[in-house]
Write a protein that holds these residues in place. Structure first.
Motif, PDB file in Angstrom:
ATOM      1  N   TYR A   1       0.842  -1.203   0.000  1.00  0.00           N
ATOM      2  CA  TYR A   1       0.000   0.000   0.000  1.00  0.00           C
ATOM      3  C   TYR A   1       0.876   1.253   0.000  1.00  0.00           C
ATOM      4  O   TYR A   1       0.599   2.227  -0.687  1.00  0.00           O
ATOM      5  CB  TYR A   1      -0.913   0.027   1.232  1.00  0.00           C
ATOM      6  CG  TYR A   1      -1.949  -1.071   1.280  1.00  0.00           C
ATOM      7  CD1 TYR A   1      -3.010  -1.078   0.388  1.00  0.00           C
ATOM      8  CD2 TYR A   1      -1.868  -2.085   2.224  1.00  0.00           C
ATOM      9  CE1 TYR A   1      -3.978  -2.081   0.442  1.00  0.00           C
ATOM     10  CE2 TYR A   1      -2.815  -3.095   2.284  1.00  0.00           C
ATOM     11  CZ  TYR A   1      -3.873  -3.092   1.387  1.00  0.00           C
ATOM     12  OH  TYR A   1      -4.811  -4.078   1.439  1.00  0.00           O
ATOM     13  N   ILE A   2       1.935   1.201   0.793  1.00  0.00           N
ATOM     14  CA  ILE A   2       2.810   2.376   0.866  1.00  0.00           C
ATOM     15  C   ILE A   2       3.472   2.612  -0.490  1.00  0.00           C
ATOM     16  O   ILE A   2       3.490   3.734  -1.004  1.00  0.00           O
ATOM     17  CB  ILE A   2       3.856   2.182   1.986  1.00  0.00           C
ATOM     18  CG1 ILE A   2       3.151   2.152   3.352  1.00  0.00           C
ATOM     19  CG2 ILE A   2       4.905   3.296   1.939  1.00  0.00           C
ATOM     20  CD1 ILE A   2       4.055   1.837   4.530  1.00  0.00           C
ATOM     21  N   ARG A   3       3.960   1.530  -1.079  1.00  0.00           N
ATOM     22  CA  ARG A   3       4.643   1.667  -2.368  1.00  0.00           C
ATOM     23  C   ARG A   3       3.715   2.238  -3.445  1.00  0.00           C
ATOM     24  O   ARG A   3       4.120   3.031  -4.282  1.00  0.00           O
ATOM     25  CB  ARG A   3       5.177   0.297  -2.799  1.00  0.00           C
ATOM     26  CG  ARG A   3       6.040   0.309  -4.051  1.00  0.00           C
ATOM     27  CD  ARG A   3       7.402   0.918  -3.773  1.00  0.00           C
ATOM     28  NE  ARG A   3       8.218   1.109  -4.982  1.00  0.00           N
ATOM     29  CZ  ARG A   3       8.092   2.130  -5.815  1.00  0.00           C
ATOM     30  NH1 ARG A   3       7.174   3.060  -5.607  1.00  0.00           N
ATOM     31  NH2 ARG A   3       8.867   2.249  -6.873  1.00  0.00           N
ATOM     32  N   ASN A   4       2.452   1.831  -3.395  1.00  0.00           N
ATOM     33  CA  ASN A   4       1.535   2.225  -4.473  1.00  0.00           C
ATOM     34  C   ASN A   4       0.811   3.535  -4.237  1.00  0.00           C
ATOM     35  O   ASN A   4       0.291   4.125  -5.175  1.00  0.00           O
ATOM     36  CB  ASN A   4       0.471   1.129  -4.680  1.00  0.00           C
ATOM     37  CG  ASN A   4       1.092  -0.154  -5.199  1.00  0.00           C
ATOM     38  OD1 ASN A   4       2.136  -0.117  -5.853  1.00  0.00           O
ATOM     39  ND2 ASN A   4       0.478  -1.283  -4.902  1.00  0.00           N
ATOM     40  N   HIS A   5       0.722   3.992  -3.002  1.00  0.00           N
ATOM     41  CA  HIS A   5      -0.153   5.129  -2.714  1.00  0.00           C
ATOM     42  C   HIS A   5       0.543   6.348  -2.134  1.00  0.00           C
ATOM     43  O   HIS A   5      -0.096   7.377  -1.939  1.00  0.00           O
ATOM     44  CB  HIS A   5      -1.260   4.703  -1.734  1.00  0.00           C
ATOM     45  CG  HIS A   5      -2.229   3.717  -2.295  1.00  0.00           C
ATOM     46  ND1 HIS A   5      -3.391   4.085  -2.950  1.00  0.00           N
ATOM     47  CD2 HIS A   5      -2.209   2.359  -2.324  1.00  0.00           C
ATOM     48  CE1 HIS A   5      -4.051   3.013  -3.348  1.00  0.00           C
ATOM     49  NE2 HIS A   5      -3.350   1.948  -2.981  1.00  0.00           N
ATOM     50  N   VAL A   6       1.830   6.246  -1.803  1.00  0.00           N
ATOM     51  CA  VAL A   6       2.437   7.324  -1.015  1.00  0.00           C
ATOM     52  C   VAL A   6       3.635   7.952  -1.724  1.00  0.00           C
ATOM     53  O   VAL A   6       4.488   7.243  -2.268  1.00  0.00           O
ATOM     54  CB  VAL A   6       2.872   6.790   0.371  1.00  0.00           C
ATOM     55  CG1 VAL A   6       3.477   7.915   1.206  1.00  0.00           C
ATOM     56  CG2 VAL A   6       1.676   6.181   1.100  1.00  0.00           C
ATOM     57  N   TRP A   7       3.677   9.278  -1.697  1.00  0.00           N
ATOM     58  CA  TRP A   7       4.801  10.075  -2.193  1.00  0.00           C
ATOM     59  C   TRP A   7       5.387  10.859  -1.018  1.00  0.00           C
ATOM     60  O   TRP A   7       4.732  10.996   0.032  1.00  0.00           O
ATOM     61  CB  TRP A   7       4.326  11.056  -3.271  1.00  0.00           C
ATOM     62  CG  TRP A   7       4.156  10.449  -4.624  1.00  0.00           C
ATOM     63  CD1 TRP A   7       4.965  10.613  -5.698  1.00  0.00           C
ATOM     64  CD2 TRP A   7       3.101   9.578  -5.069  1.00  0.00           C
ATOM     65  NE1 TRP A   7       4.485   9.896  -6.786  1.00  0.00           N
ATOM     66  CE2 TRP A   7       3.355   9.253  -6.420  1.00  0.00           C
ATOM     67  CE3 TRP A   7       1.981   9.017  -4.454  1.00  0.00           C
ATOM     68  CZ2 TRP A   7       2.517   8.410  -7.169  1.00  0.00           C
ATOM     69  CZ3 TRP A   7       1.152   8.181  -5.185  1.00  0.00           C
ATOM     70  CH2 TRP A   7       1.432   7.883  -6.524  1.00  0.00           C
ATOM     71  N   TRP A   8       6.593  11.361  -1.199  1.00  0.00           N
ATOM     72  CA  TRP A   8       7.275  12.037  -0.100  1.00  0.00           C
ATOM     73  C   TRP A   8       7.931  13.313  -0.599  1.00  0.00           C
ATOM     74  O   TRP A   8       8.642  13.288  -1.610  1.00  0.00           O
ATOM     75  CB  TRP A   8       8.392  11.137   0.475  1.00  0.00           C
ATOM     76  CG  TRP A   8       8.024   9.691   0.500  1.00  0.00           C
ATOM     77  CD1 TRP A   8       8.025   8.827  -0.550  1.00  0.00           C
ATOM     78  CD2 TRP A   8       7.540   8.950   1.623  1.00  0.00           C
ATOM     79  NE1 TRP A   8       7.587   7.590  -0.155  1.00  0.00           N
ATOM     80  CE2 TRP A   8       7.287   7.637   1.174  1.00  0.00           C
ATOM     81  CE3 TRP A   8       7.319   9.263   2.965  1.00  0.00           C
ATOM     82  CZ2 TRP A   8       6.808   6.640   2.021  1.00  0.00           C
ATOM     83  CZ3 TRP A   8       6.853   8.272   3.801  1.00  0.00           C
ATOM     84  CH2 TRP A   8       6.599   6.983   3.342  1.00  0.00           C
TER      85      TRP A   8
END
Lengths: 367, 359
Positions: free
Chosen positions: A292-299
């Motif tokens: 989920y983090i890989r697919n949904h999150v930017w920084w």
């Protein structure tokens, strides 16, 4: 990141290649600058009662900053007003010398985190109109963030839908410290509306939600508040993942703003390792937390973690993905990251372009 | 896998109190009466629900009773199996959760006496941690002084989520006592639940609380460092227990950056945070929050820039690894020796003295 005195309006190295700056903080020159955008009743209400946040101070932050308004000492506009309140000075000091092609505005002190939800809604809506009037309509490089009364999900969702299709706005903006962790259901109307109108949701470090800043109570120092944003953001992200926000809103994109990114791999590993054993408690999750983090999150990048050996940071970026980082300066704040200095030689041209501009244009839908 | 070597020190074992009534023999008449008359229930903390998968490895879970409650099981499954010279007992019984400092004090005293009599007396390899009633610093110091006369107590034990940040000056007499008496201060995962378990309030799930433990350690390290605990107590060793450690490098990079930027706020911090961690802070090995591939792990060890930070632990009976894979794959023989023997002996001064006395 030390306090630096620079000649007025000069960047130390002028940047030839265009960049995106995904964390710029516009300020009001005066307190009543918002009044034209608010119903009359709020003018006297604000003058009489002020703004009540989830902390005790009527003016200023509970932890005194290291310098006025947490801003660079060279960022006072020549015409007066606080740092970040002058478009022409921002152009001269930031947008022009650094060749900023896309600047994302993240207004703080914007009504989020107030206890009176009607007031929070009125101020947030005013801020959104003010961003168009004072900033994005005057400089097409700048894009606005929709600020919302976070604790009132229904009003927040209405404010988001009101801005649907308006090209001035590129994201919905929340703060990280709220009454509850951001994965909680009370905030879901915000995610539903953001997904519906196709904008990412940014979570900017900061705020006060009435909870002590650590799980052991209130710390003593500003540095603890600042370093603690990284811990807070980890909690927020864990909550979003574990509550199933990304299962429920599969097109939702989230941006973690100004809380660092070096902690992301370790958090994802810890989530995955715990999930292996405890998945029966959260059967609503269909994939590993790290996915989920890989697919949904930017920084956003600022403040970049600063290891003794730079290659360590690039190994961390490899774990996160060069396609997930968005360059940011945090102008006009004191911990400004200088664009020409954050990446050393040796980074490939493709990664460099993605880091400084490409990822942001893609995420925010700027052609 | 990496094979353990004999003669190590297991720095994180959890003997379980079977029930609050098991502590009654170690309480005075007043507290025995309080527990009985008021119908007090067992002090099981939400941090480790008895039947949660993390609270016990499946093959270590007894058919009856709490995991970790039986010495013979601990001997067979941990002490003998990994052939350790010493095992340090860190009881996680939920005495920190009560709100009366008097009751907390009585329960801590009972717990420490119970540990000495029912565990330390029964296996020469076992060493103890002194659980303290942190709501009262005065009572905590008294309990440390009382227990420290027994040289088998090698550490003071606190929870990572308590009433106040651990660096706060009010706690310093605890650290002074520990330093004076040659005790390390262990900080273990877990909460007194006197504050919400995250900085943004209460989550919904047990897994959320468990993941959050690592962030609580991070805020505590910041507090300990910036308040100046180690400027005042340079010889004090603090051990982060069941904290995870893969977060440490990136955490320190951030702390170091802000320390450089705003050190004027805490001018007594006279060394860089990384140096303070190297000299004063240690971490138990388990859990290893990283993928089980040697390349990633070795990169992480490189990021930590020290081979002296980790102390061997099984976290028995908690479920952190399967089979005999207590050490992550790809460790060099040299690092194994440091983690299992050298680093623990350098951390726990009282282990060395005992060793010298009984060669």
């Amino acid at each position: 990141m030390n306090v630096q005195f620079r000649p007025e309006s000069s960047a130390s190295v002028s940047i030839k290649t265009a960049i995106a700056d995904c964390d710029i903080h516009p300020a009001r020159a005066t307190n009543d600058e918002l009044f034209p955008f608010m119903a009359k009743r709020w003018h006297s209400h604000l003058e009489t009662y002020g703004k009540q946040a989830y902390h005790g101070m009527m003016e200023g932050p509970p932890y005194p900053k290291a310098q006025p308004n947490a801003s660079r000492r060279d960022a006072w506009p020549p015409e007066g007003g606080p740092q970040g309140s002058s478009l022409s000075f921002m152009q001269k000091q930031l947008l022009d010398p650094y060749n900023v092609a896309l600047g994302v505005l993240n207004p703080l002190n914007s009504g989020q985190g107030l206890r009176n939800q009607d007031m929070a809604g009125a101020i947030c809506s005013a801020i959104n109109d003010w961003q168009i009037e004072k900033w994005t309509s005057k400089d097409r490089r700048l894009k606005a963030s929709i600020v919302v009364p976070t604790e009132d999900g229904v009003t927040a969702a209405a404010e988001i839908r009101k801005r649907a299709g308006d090209p001035n706005f590129v994201q919905v903006l929340l703060l990280s410290r709220n009454v509850e962790p951001l994965g909680q259901r009370r905030y879901w109307p915000i995610y539903e509306a953001a997904q519906e109108i196709g904008l990412p949701v940014g979570v900017h470090a900061f705020g006060f939600g009435g909870n002590p800043l650590t799980p052991s109570g209130w710390p003593s120092f500003y540095i603890e508040e600042m370093v603690g944003h990284a811990q807070c953001q980890q909690t927020v992200l864990a909550s979003l993942v574990l509550e199933g926000v990304f299962e429920r809103f599969p097109k939702l994109k989230m941006v973690m703003i100004e809380a660092g990114f070096g902690w992301a791999p370790s958090l994802a590993w810890r989530l995955d390792k715990s999930f292996e054993k405890l998945h029966s408690e959260v059967p609503h999750l269909k994939r590993k937390p790290s996915e989920y983090i890989r697919n949904h999150v930017w920084w956003t990048t600022q403040p970049m973690e600063d290891p003794e050996r730079r290659e360590h940071l690039f190994q961390v970026i490899e774990w996160i993905g060069w396609d997930k980082l968005l360059f940011a300066t945090d102008y006009p704040h004191w911990d400004f990251d200088e664009p020409s200095r954050v990446l050393p030689p040796g980074v490939s041209d493709a990664n460099r372009e993605a880091f400084y501009l490409g990822n942001a244009k893609k995420l925010y839908g700027i052609s | 896998m990496t094979s353990p070597i004999p003669g190590g020190v297991d720095c994180d074992l959890h003997p379980a109190v079977p029930h609050l009534t098991s502590l009654l023999p170690y309480m005075n008449d007043y507290w025995r009466d309080q527990v009985t008359t008021r119908g007090m229930t067992d002090l099981v903390s939400q941090s480790y629900p008895t039947n949660s998968p993390i609270s016990s490895r499946p093959d270590w879970r007894p058919t009856q009773g709490k995991p970790g409650a039986d010495l013979a099981d601990m001997q067979k499954q941990a002490l003998d199996r990994f052939a350790v010279a010493y095992g340090i007992c860190n009881p996680l019984y939920g005495v920190q959760m009560v709100f009366s400092e008097d009751m907390q004090d009585a329960f801590c005293r009972a717990l420490n006496d119970w540990l000495a009599k029912e565990w330390l007396d029964k296996d020469d390899r076992l060493r103890g941690s002194i659980v303290i009633p942190t709501q009262s610093v005065e009572k905590s110091v008294a309990e440390i002084e009382r227990c420290a006369k027994d040289r088998r107590f090698v550490q003071v034990l606190m929870l990572v989520m308590g009433d106040m940040p651990l660096g706060k000056r009010a706690y310093w007499p605890i650290y002074a006592a520990a330093e004076r008496l040659g005790l390390a201060v262990g900080v273990h995962a877990g909460s007194a639940y006197h504050n919400p378990p995250t900085s943004v309030g209460w989550g919904s799930y047990h897994i959320e609380d468990y993941v959050a433990q690592a962030t609580a350690f991070q805020t505590q390290l910041t507090s300990l460092i910036v308040e100046g605990v180690f400027a005042r107590h340079p010889k004090l060793k603090m051990v982060m227990l069941e904290s995870g450690f893969t977060w440490l490098p990136a955490y320190l990079w951030r702390l170091h950056k802000f320390w450089r930027g705003i050190r004027m706020e805490t001018p007594w911090v006279d060394r860089a945070p990384l140096e303070i961690v190297r000299s004063n802070i240690r971490f138990s090995l388990q859990p290893v929050d990283a993928p089980p591939d040697p390349a990633t792990l070795n990169r992480l060890f490189d990021h930590m820039q020290s081979d002296e930070l980790l102390l061997f632990s099984t976290d028995y009976p908690h479920w952190q690894f399967d089979g005999d894979e207590v050490l992550p794959p790809g460790l060099s023989g040299d690092l194994v020796r440091k983690i299992m023997i050298d680093n623990p002996l350098a951390t726990y001064g009282r282990l060395q003295t005992v060793k010298e006395k009984t060669p």
